[in-house]
Enzyme design. Structure first.
Site, PDB file in Angstrom:
ATOM      1  N   ARG A 165      -5.279   4.515   8.506  1.00 51.63           N
ATOM      2  CA  ARG A 165      -4.459   3.354   8.848  1.00 51.63           C
ATOM      3  C   ARG A 165      -4.620   2.247   7.817  1.00 51.63           C
ATOM      4  O   ARG A 165      -5.708   2.043   7.279  1.00 51.63           O
ATOM      5  CB  ARG A 165      -4.885   2.803  10.218  1.00 51.63           C
ATOM      6  CG  ARG A 165      -4.080   1.572  10.661  1.00 51.63           C
ATOM      7  CD  ARG A 165      -4.731   0.900  11.862  1.00 51.63           C
ATOM      8  NE  ARG A 165      -6.019   0.307  11.518  1.00 51.63           N
ATOM      9  CZ  ARG A 165      -6.167  -0.858  10.875  1.00 51.63           C
ATOM     10  NH1 ARG A 165      -5.113  -1.546  10.475  1.00 51.63           N
ATOM     11  NH2 ARG A 165      -7.377  -1.325  10.614  1.00 51.63           N
ATOM     12  N   ALA A 166      -3.521   1.560   7.554  1.00 50.08           N
ATOM     13  CA  ALA A 166      -3.549   0.328   6.763  1.00 50.08           C
ATOM     14  C   ALA A 166      -2.716  -0.695   7.519  1.00 50.08           C
ATOM     15  O   ALA A 166      -1.831  -0.343   8.306  1.00 50.08           O
ATOM     16  CB  ALA A 166      -2.990   0.548   5.360  1.00 50.08           C
ATOM     17  N   SER A 167      -3.003  -1.977   7.282  1.00 59.19           N
ATOM     18  CA  SER A 167      -2.377  -3.023   8.085  1.00 59.19           C
ATOM     19  C   SER A 167      -0.948  -3.333   7.691  1.00 59.19           C
ATOM     20  O   SER A 167      -0.129  -3.692   8.526  1.00 59.19           O
ATOM     21  CB  SER A 167      -3.212  -4.311   8.011  1.00 59.19           C
ATOM     22  OG  SER A 167      -4.504  -4.093   8.538  1.00 59.19           O
ATOM     23  N   THR A 168      -0.616  -3.201   6.413  1.00 61.85           N
ATOM     24  CA  THR A 168       0.711  -3.585   5.948  1.00 61.85           C
ATOM     25  C   THR A 168       1.328  -2.498   5.085  1.00 61.85           C
ATOM     26  O   THR A 168       0.642  -1.598   4.610  1.00 61.85           O
ATOM     27  CB  THR A 168       0.650  -4.885   5.118  1.00 61.85           C
ATOM     28  OG1 THR A 168      -0.048  -4.617   3.886  1.00 61.85           O
ATOM     29  CG2 THR A 168      -0.082  -5.982   5.874  1.00 61.85           C
ATOM     30  N   GLN A 199      -0.148  -1.941   1.642  1.00 55.83           N
ATOM     31  CA  GLN A 199      -1.396  -1.203   1.499  1.00 55.83           C
ATOM     32  C   GLN A 199      -1.135   0.291   1.624  1.00 55.83           C
ATOM     33  O   GLN A 199      -0.209   0.714   2.315  1.00 55.83           O
ATOM     34  CB  GLN A 199      -2.404  -1.662   2.560  1.00 55.83           C
ATOM     35  CG  GLN A 199      -2.809  -3.121   2.416  1.00 55.83           C
ATOM     36  CD  GLN A 199      -3.697  -3.574   3.566  1.00 55.83           C
ATOM     37  OE1 GLN A 199      -3.571  -3.114   4.686  1.00 55.83           O
ATOM     38  NE2 GLN A 199      -4.612  -4.482   3.268  1.00 55.83           N
TER      39      GLN A 199
END
Length: 210
Positions: free
Chosen positions: A8-11, A14
């Site tokens: 997972r990445a936040s944006t 990324q």
């Protein structure tokens, strides 16, 4: 043993796949292969994330969830962290993180003794809770710094406002379509009722672009 890797990445800026090769190498070092990957760009502060929920739905009893770090799995408040743990426990899913050596026991085909297994499980559960709390604290600290920065920018007349969170709005639209109540959606996405009402007005348009 069926290992499901969660990345997972936040944006969107990324790269959520950045750690994929590292997790593959980690699994190989422990004599295993990763059978499925679940990759998404979503905030770890939200419990209901499409790929995470799909992973849990797809998983069978005893599967392993492999993550690079606990904060990739969750930056949740205590209530949501407890909910996630309960969802994992119902399927007897184990969390293994590269940063948490006590979690590696889930990758071992045999345990030395029942007593030692119980001790290690208790230690691992405690460490998971601690790392989850640290991840949440880090998230809250960053949010506070962000708010302070916005306040300063507003005071200096430099703040231009925030663009609409398109992905969150799409998730809200999907939840509305599924028949969830405003209160349920608030709990799942940590958004305001005003935002839900706003999305409800735009829902046909938003779902057509999903």
């Amino acid at each position: 043993m069926f290992i499901r890797a969660y990345l997972r990445a936040s944006t969107k800026e990324q790269d959520a796949k950045r750690a994929k090769s590292e997790l593959i190498a980690f699994a190989n070092d422990h004599g295993h292969k990763i059978a499925a990957f679940y990759v998404e760009n979503e905030s770890g502060a939200i419990l209901v994330r499409p790929k995470l929920m799909q992973l849990i739905e797809d998983a069978h009893k005893g599967d392993v969830i492999l993550v690079e770090q606990i904060d990739r799995l969750a930056r949740l408040n205590q209530a949501d962290w407890d909910t996630l743990k309960r969802m994992l426990s119902e399927k007897k899913l184990s969390i293994v993180s590269k940063e948490l050596p006590t979690s590696y026991m889930a990758l071992q085909p045999e345990r030395s003794t029942e007593f030692m297994s119980s001790v290690l499980q208790a230690i691992n559960a405690m460490m998971l809770d601690m790392l989850a709390a640290i991840a949440r604290k880090d998230y809250e600290d960053r949010r506070n710094r962000q708010m302070q920065g916005i306040a300063r920018a507003k005071a200096e007349g430099k703040y231009s406002g925030r663009r609409k969170d398109i992905e969150k709005r799409k998730i809200i639209a999907s939840l509305l379509k599924s028949g969830h109540s405003y209160s349920e959606i608030q709990g799942m996405t940590k958004c305001s009722r005003h935002l839900i009402a706003d999305v409800a007005k735009e829902r046909p348009k938003m779902l057509s672009t999903h």
